[in-house]
Design a protein around this motif. Structure first.
Motif, PDB file in Angstrom:
ATOM      1  N   ASP A 106     -56.344  -5.734  30.421  1.00  0.00           N
ATOM      2  CA  ASP A 106     -56.771  -4.679  31.234  1.00  0.00           C
ATOM      3  C   ASP A 106     -55.971  -3.784  31.146  1.00  0.00           C
ATOM      4  O   ASP A 106     -55.917  -3.885  32.556  1.00  0.00           O
ATOM      5  N   GLU A 107     -54.806  -3.047  30.962  1.00  0.00           N
ATOM      6  CA  GLU A 107     -54.002  -1.849  31.696  1.00  0.00           C
ATOM      7  C   GLU A 107     -53.350  -2.749  32.745  1.00  0.00           C
ATOM      8  O   GLU A 107     -53.001  -2.719  33.499  1.00  0.00           O
ATOM      9  N   LEU A 108     -52.115  -4.202  32.246  1.00  0.00           N
ATOM     10  CA  LEU A 108     -51.460  -4.347  32.748  1.00  0.00           C
ATOM     11  C   LEU A 108     -50.397  -3.790  33.314  1.00  0.00           C
ATOM     12  O   LEU A 108     -50.121  -4.258  34.268  1.00  0.00           O
TER      13      LEU A 108
ATOM     14  N   ALA B 111     -61.965   6.123  27.715  1.00  0.00           N
ATOM     15  CA  ALA B 111     -62.855   5.759  25.824  1.00  0.00           C
ATOM     16  C   ALA B 111     -63.929   5.065  25.611  1.00  0.00           C
ATOM     17  O   ALA B 111     -64.495   5.002  24.572  1.00  0.00           O
ATOM     18  N   GLY B 112     -63.614   3.958  26.980  1.00  0.00           N
ATOM     19  CA  GLY B 112     -64.648   2.952  26.617  1.00  0.00           C
ATOM     20  C   GLY B 112     -63.701   1.798  26.289  1.00  0.00           C
ATOM     21  O   GLY B 112     -64.399   1.174  26.065  1.00  0.00           O
ATOM     22  N   LYS B 113     -62.597   1.537  26.995  1.00  0.00           N
ATOM     23  CA  LYS B 113     -62.368   0.700  26.188  1.00  0.00           C
ATOM     24  C   LYS B 113     -61.819  -1.156  27.308  1.00  0.00           C
ATOM     25  O   LYS B 113     -62.330  -1.842  26.453  1.00  0.00           O
ATOM     26  N   THR B 114     -62.351  -0.504  28.048  1.00  0.00           N
ATOM     27  CA  THR B 114     -62.234  -1.272  29.091  1.00  0.00           C
ATOM     28  C   THR B 114     -64.197  -2.069  28.820  1.00  0.00           C
ATOM     29  O   THR B 114     -64.145  -3.218  28.683  1.00  0.00           O
ATOM     30  N   THR B 115     -65.418  -1.503  28.712  1.00  0.00           N
ATOM     31  CA  THR B 115     -66.326  -1.632  28.307  1.00  0.00           C
ATOM     32  C   THR B 115     -66.182  -2.109  27.110  1.00  0.00           C
ATOM     33  O   THR B 115     -67.109  -3.267  27.108  1.00  0.00           O
ATOM     34  N   THR B 116     -65.716  -2.148  25.984  1.00  0.00           N
ATOM     35  CA  THR B 116     -65.037  -2.904  24.934  1.00  0.00           C
ATOM     36  C   THR B 116     -64.637  -3.961  25.086  1.00  0.00           C
ATOM     37  O   THR B 116     -65.229  -5.177  24.481  1.00  0.00           O
TER      38      THR B 116
ATOM     39  N   THR C 231     -54.465  -0.204  27.005  1.00  0.00           N
ATOM     40  CA  THR C 231     -53.098   0.447  27.803  1.00  0.00           C
ATOM     41  C   THR C 231     -54.227   1.807  27.493  1.00  0.00           C
ATOM     42  O   THR C 231     -54.620   2.576  25.813  1.00  0.00           O
ATOM     43  N   HIS C 232     -53.596   2.768  27.717  1.00  0.00           N
ATOM     44  CA  HIS C 232     -53.960   4.068  27.815  1.00  0.00           C
ATOM     45  C   HIS C 232     -51.886   4.212  27.604  1.00  0.00           C
ATOM     46  O   HIS C 232     -51.726   6.026  27.404  1.00  0.00           O
ATOM     47  N   PHE C 233     -50.506   3.984  27.356  1.00  0.00           N
ATOM     48  CA  PHE C 233     -49.247   3.905  27.943  1.00  0.00           C
ATOM     49  C   PHE C 233     -48.917   3.864  25.964  1.00  0.00           C
ATOM     50  O   PHE C 233     -49.068   2.721  25.161  1.00  0.00           O
TER      51      PHE C 233
ATOM     52  N   THR D   2     -74.447   1.566  26.397  1.00  0.00           N
ATOM     53  CA  THR D   2     -74.576   2.453  27.186  1.00  0.00           C
ATOM     54  C   THR D   2     -75.394   2.630  28.599  1.00  0.00           C
ATOM     55  O   THR D   2     -75.223   0.986  28.836  1.00  0.00           O
ATOM     56  N   TYR D   3     -74.651   3.374  29.375  1.00  0.00           N
ATOM     57  CA  TYR D   3     -74.537   2.872  30.508  1.00  0.00           C
ATOM     58  C   TYR D   3     -75.841   3.971  31.178  1.00  0.00           C
ATOM     59  O   TYR D   3     -75.632   5.451  30.992  1.00  0.00           O
ATOM     60  N   ASP D   4     -77.374   3.160  32.109  1.00  0.00           N
ATOM     61  CA  ASP D   4     -78.069   4.453  31.982  1.00  0.00           C
ATOM     62  C   ASP D   4     -78.832   5.787  30.327  1.00  0.00           C
ATOM     63  O   ASP D   4     -78.619   4.644  29.815  1.00  0.00           O
ATOM     64  N   ARG D   5     -77.680   6.456  30.765  1.00  0.00           N
ATOM     65  CA  ARG D   5     -78.007   7.389  29.218  1.00  0.00           C
ATOM     66  C   ARG D   5     -76.465   7.691  28.318  1.00  0.00           C
ATOM     67  O   ARG D   5     -75.943   7.968  27.447  1.00  0.00           O
ATOM     68  N   LYS D   6     -75.479   7.525  29.351  1.00  0.00           N
ATOM     69  CA  LYS D   6     -73.959   7.286  29.370  1.00  0.00           C
ATOM     70  C   LYS D   6     -73.871   6.264  28.467  1.00  0.00           C
ATOM     71  O   LYS D   6     -73.857   5.598  28.192  1.00  0.00           O
ATOM     72  N   VAL D   7     -73.514   6.666  26.739  1.00  0.00           N
ATOM     73  CA  VAL D   7     -73.219   6.340  25.933  1.00  0.00           C
ATOM     74  C   VAL D   7     -71.708   6.124  26.294  1.00  0.00           C
ATOM     75  O   VAL D   7     -70.480   6.366  25.800  1.00  0.00           O
TER      76      VAL D   7
HETATM   77  N1  LIG Z   1     -70.408   0.184  35.577  1.00  0.00           N
HETATM   78  C1  LIG Z   1     -70.907   1.928  34.826  1.00  0.00           C
HETATM   79  N2  LIG Z   1     -71.830   2.932  35.178  1.00  0.00           N
HETATM   80  C2  LIG Z   1     -71.890   3.607  34.544  1.00  0.00           C
HETATM   81  N3  LIG Z   1     -71.198   4.211  33.974  1.00  0.00           N
HETATM   82  C3  LIG Z   1     -69.840   3.494  33.572  1.00  0.00           C
HETATM   83  C4  LIG Z   1     -70.015   1.913  34.452  1.00  0.00           C
HETATM   84  N4  LIG Z   1     -68.268   1.727  33.654  1.00  0.00           N
HETATM   85  C5  LIG Z   1     -68.424   2.658  32.767  1.00  0.00           C
HETATM   86  N5  LIG Z   1     -68.577   3.678  32.821  1.00  0.00           N
HETATM   87  C6  LIG Z   1     -68.633   5.042  31.534  1.00  0.00           C
HETATM   88  O1  LIG Z   1     -68.291   4.473  30.752  1.00  0.00           O
HETATM   89  C7  LIG Z   1     -67.392   5.350  29.833  1.00  0.00           C
HETATM   90  C8  LIG Z   1     -65.967   4.371  29.684  1.00  0.00           C
HETATM   91  O2  LIG Z   1     -65.533   3.675  30.940  1.00  0.00           O
HETATM   92  P1  LIG Z   1     -64.723   2.374  30.595  1.00  0.00           P
HETATM   93  O3  LIG Z   1     -64.017   1.845  31.737  1.00  0.00           O
HETATM   94  O4  LIG Z   1     -64.882   1.777  29.342  1.00  0.00           O
HETATM   95  O5  LIG Z   1     -63.200   3.206  30.139  1.00  0.00           O
HETATM   96  P2  LIG Z   1     -61.584   3.079  29.750  1.00  0.00           P
HETATM   97  O6  LIG Z   1     -61.566   3.719  28.709  1.00  0.00           O
HETATM   98  O7  LIG Z   1     -61.345   1.270  30.463  1.00  0.00           O
HETATM   99  O8  LIG Z   1     -61.046   4.245  31.160  1.00  0.00           O
HETATM  100  P3  LIG Z   1     -59.795   3.808  31.541  1.00  0.00           P
HETATM  101  O9  LIG Z   1     -58.418   4.602  30.690  1.00  0.00           O
HETATM  102  O10 LIG Z   1     -59.637   4.945  32.873  1.00  0.00           O
HETATM  103  O11 LIG Z   1     -60.085   2.737  32.130  1.00  0.00           O
HETATM  104  C9  LIG Z   1     -66.389   6.334  31.098  1.00  0.00           C
HETATM  105  O12 LIG Z   1     -66.906   7.828  30.795  1.00  0.00           O
HETATM  106  C10 LIG Z   1     -67.114   5.607  32.496  1.00  0.00           C
HETATM  107  O13 LIG Z   1     -67.789   6.918  33.092  1.00  0.00           O
END
Ligand SMILES: Nc1ncnc2c1ncn2[C@@H]1O[C@H](COP(=O)(O)OP(=O)(O)OP(=O)(O)O)[C@@H](O)[C@H]1O
Ligand SMILES: [Mg+2]
Lengths: 241, 302
Positions: B154-156, B40-45, B186-188, B12-17
């Motif tokens: 990531d997104e190469l 979608a949350g790929k990079t976060t994962t 990827t998103h392709f 979770t970032y701040d309040r956003k899951v």
């Molecule tokens: N450092 C951060 N602080 C707050 N919110 C964030 C942060 N990083 C990502 N988010 C939010 O978390 C969610 C997931 O982001 P993430 O970067 O994981 O997506 P993604 O699937 O990699 O997207 P993309 O295809 O655009 O790279 C998004 O809604 C984004 O706005």
């Protein structure tokens, strides 16, 4: 670690504006000022010293302030913005090493800049070298470290490279002002001079050690304290991304 | 054998899951895709897997290591290409590789690596003078310099032209063939379909499905699309009420009708009855993007 320092040093040398300002500028300014006859003549207002004699310590301040409060925070903030620090975090080496390397590069550049200045002082203008070399060295080092710590603090708190540049400039101007780089220190009111003596990089201690007495421990103590406090706060609050 | 295990990951970032209970495993030696729309949350994962973020819940194991606790050891075994990360402007490609090689116990020979990536003649070029594709390849080189067991990319290919993209795909296959497990974000569609052994579909922080590309497509098997441009205005309801039609979309002047059974016949009958000519009529079999729509009710790329 050595390789990081070496690489950062090469990168520093490839930025012509950085090299010119940090390493050459103080010496060039001395040569320009020294070319003006009036500034080369002993003057009773400075206790029978010449203007250039009295201004040398401010030239040292210029070099140190540029390195600590301009080069360092802008480089570090741009490394963060570009993700250079983040990429470091994905390797076995902690990105803090990169910051340490930056400070070491500053020390090397500062030494070269000041040695160059001293050589020209001595060879061209017959200005005495620092009479208390050890005290002078310690003061320069502590002065640069304290300014670098302040620079890192700015980089730690600034949201991006642009505002880091802005904040650093404000601190830079203050340091330059109190250090007598804009208006020679003998033109400043006394109370400002007293502040300047203690403020990093410690123009009081620089002058003392140049003129022959050991620097006042109180001056050095303030510098060490600033280094410690600003350095710790910067390290604790540093955002790596 | 699983080299990466992610169980119930929450971030979770701040309040956003951003990531909400995602679980999957990656097998040794495969190219594992993480596919999903922007945000979608790929990079976060993957950044949790890399140990760059501390998860708010769940467990992660990479080659038996906990990314937060065993940070140092993990970093020696994992190669990472970040979605957004540059090098200092004036560093030369060779210098960067040499520097990063010094961070690892048993690094790859960086000259050989550069040659393999088609960058042999760029070793003395400053980073700022490289093209987008070349920067991307330098980034891959840095991810591989430590001879990692796992590479997370990531997104190469984002921002690359089609030719550079295909070259990069070949490269990823070479990396896998050299024995490195690859996690590819990827998103392709096309990229995932072409490269990945298995794909995790992620949408709005949740895992939608994990399967091979063929396996995902087979979930919508029998589904087809009819694409055409009606010569006269057409009431879409006439199509959506057909039992064969699952949904209808408008793309400018074009209509895209998705459905099953004898879809083409059903659609052309309606058109004939209303005396509307269908121009540019095409019929397409379902692909990965249809699987995505079916599984999430949304489109992957807008
Ligand atoms: N450092 C951060 N602080 C707050 N919110 C964030 C942060 N990083 C990502 N988010 C939010 O978390 C969610 C997931 O982001 P993430 O970067 O994981 O997506 P993604 O699937 O990699 O997207 P993309 O295809 O655009 O790279 C998004 O809604 C984004 O706005
Ligand atoms: Mg992303």
């Amino acid at each position: 670690m050595l390789k990081i320092v070496k690489t950062e040093w090469k990168l520093f040398l490839r930025e012509p504006s950085m090299v010119v300002f940090a390493v050459l500028f103080p010496t060039v300014l001395l040569l320009v000022l020294g070319a003006i006859p009036a500034l080369r003549t002993p003057d009773p207002t400075f206790g029978d010293l010449r203007f250039i004699d009295a201004y040398v310590s401010s030239l040292v301040v210029i070099a140190l302030a540029f390195l600590g409060l301009n080069k360092l925070p802008t480089t570090v903030a741009s490394y963060r913005e570009k993700g250079v620090l983040r990429r470091f975090s994905t390797t076995p080496v902690h990105p803090a090493r990169l910051l340490v390397a930056q400070v070491l590069v500053n020390v090397i550049a500062g030494v070269i800049s000041i040695v160059l200045l001293m050589v020209v002082c001595w060879a061209v203008f017959d200005i005495d070298l620092p009479h208390h070399p050890l005290g002078f060295l310690v003061t320069c080092l502590l002065g640069l470290l304290s300014l670098s710590a302040l620079g890192l603090l700015v980089a730690a708190w600034a949201p991006n490279a642009r505002s880091a540049g802005g904040w650093a400039t404000v601190v830079f101007m203050l340091v330059m002002f109190f250090g007598g780089a804009y208006l020679p220190r003998f033109l400043l009111p006394d109370f400002l001079n007293v502040i300047g003596e203690y403020l990093p990089p410690g123009v009081g201690a620089l002058q003392e050690s140049w003129l022959g007495v050991a620097p006042d421990p109180a001056h050095l103590g303030v510098l060490a304290l600033v280094t410690l406090v600003a350095g710790t706060v910067a390290a604790k609050s540093f955002r790596w991304e | 054998m699983a080299i990466i295990e992610v169980v119930d990951l929450v971030k979770t970032y701040d309040r956003k899951v951003a990531v909400d209970g995602v679980s999957f495993t990656v097998d040794e030696g495969e190219i594992f895709g993480i596919l999903g729309p922007n945000g979608a949350g790929k990079t976060t994962t993957v950044e949790c897997v890399e140990g760059l973020h501390t998860p708010d819940g769940g467990t992660i194991r990479v080659d038996g290591l906990d990314p937060r606790r065993d940070r140092a050891e993990l970093r020696a075994r994992l190669g990472v290409q970040l979605q957004q990360s540059e090098l200092p402007d004036r560093i030369r490609v060779g210098e960067a590789l040499d520097l990063y090689a010094s961070f690892y116990r048993d690094p790859a020979d960086w000259r050989e690596l550069l040659a393999r990536l088609g960058l042999a003649d760029r070793a003395k070029t400053e980073y700022r003078k490289l093209s987008g594709g070349q920067k991307q390849r330098v980034s891959i080189a840095l991810a591989l310099i430590g001879k990692p067991k796992v590479a997370v990319l990531d997104e190469l290919t984002t921002g690359l032209d089609p030719q550079a993209r295909r070259d990069t795909w070949d490269l990823v296959e070479q990396i896998r063939d050299a024995g490195v497990t690859v996690v590819l974000v990827t998103h392709f569609m096309e990229e995932a379909e072409r490269l990945c052994d298995r794909i995790a579909l992620i949408d709005a922080g949740r895992l939608v499905a994990v399967d091979s590309p063929a396996g995902l497509v087979s979930r919508v098997d029998g589904e087809q699309r009819v694409r055409f441009r009606p010569a006269a205005p057409l009431d879409v309801a006439l199509l959506t009420e057909l039992p064969e039609v699952s949904h209808v979309e408008r793309h400018g002047p074009q209509l895209v009708v998705t459905g099953t059974g004898n879809l083409l016949h059903a659609v052309t009958s309606v058109l004939a009855r209303n005396q509307i000519v269908a121009a540019d009529l095409r019929i397409e079999q379902a692909g990965l993007d249809d699987a995505f729509i079916r599984l999430t009710g949304r489109k992957l790329t807008e």
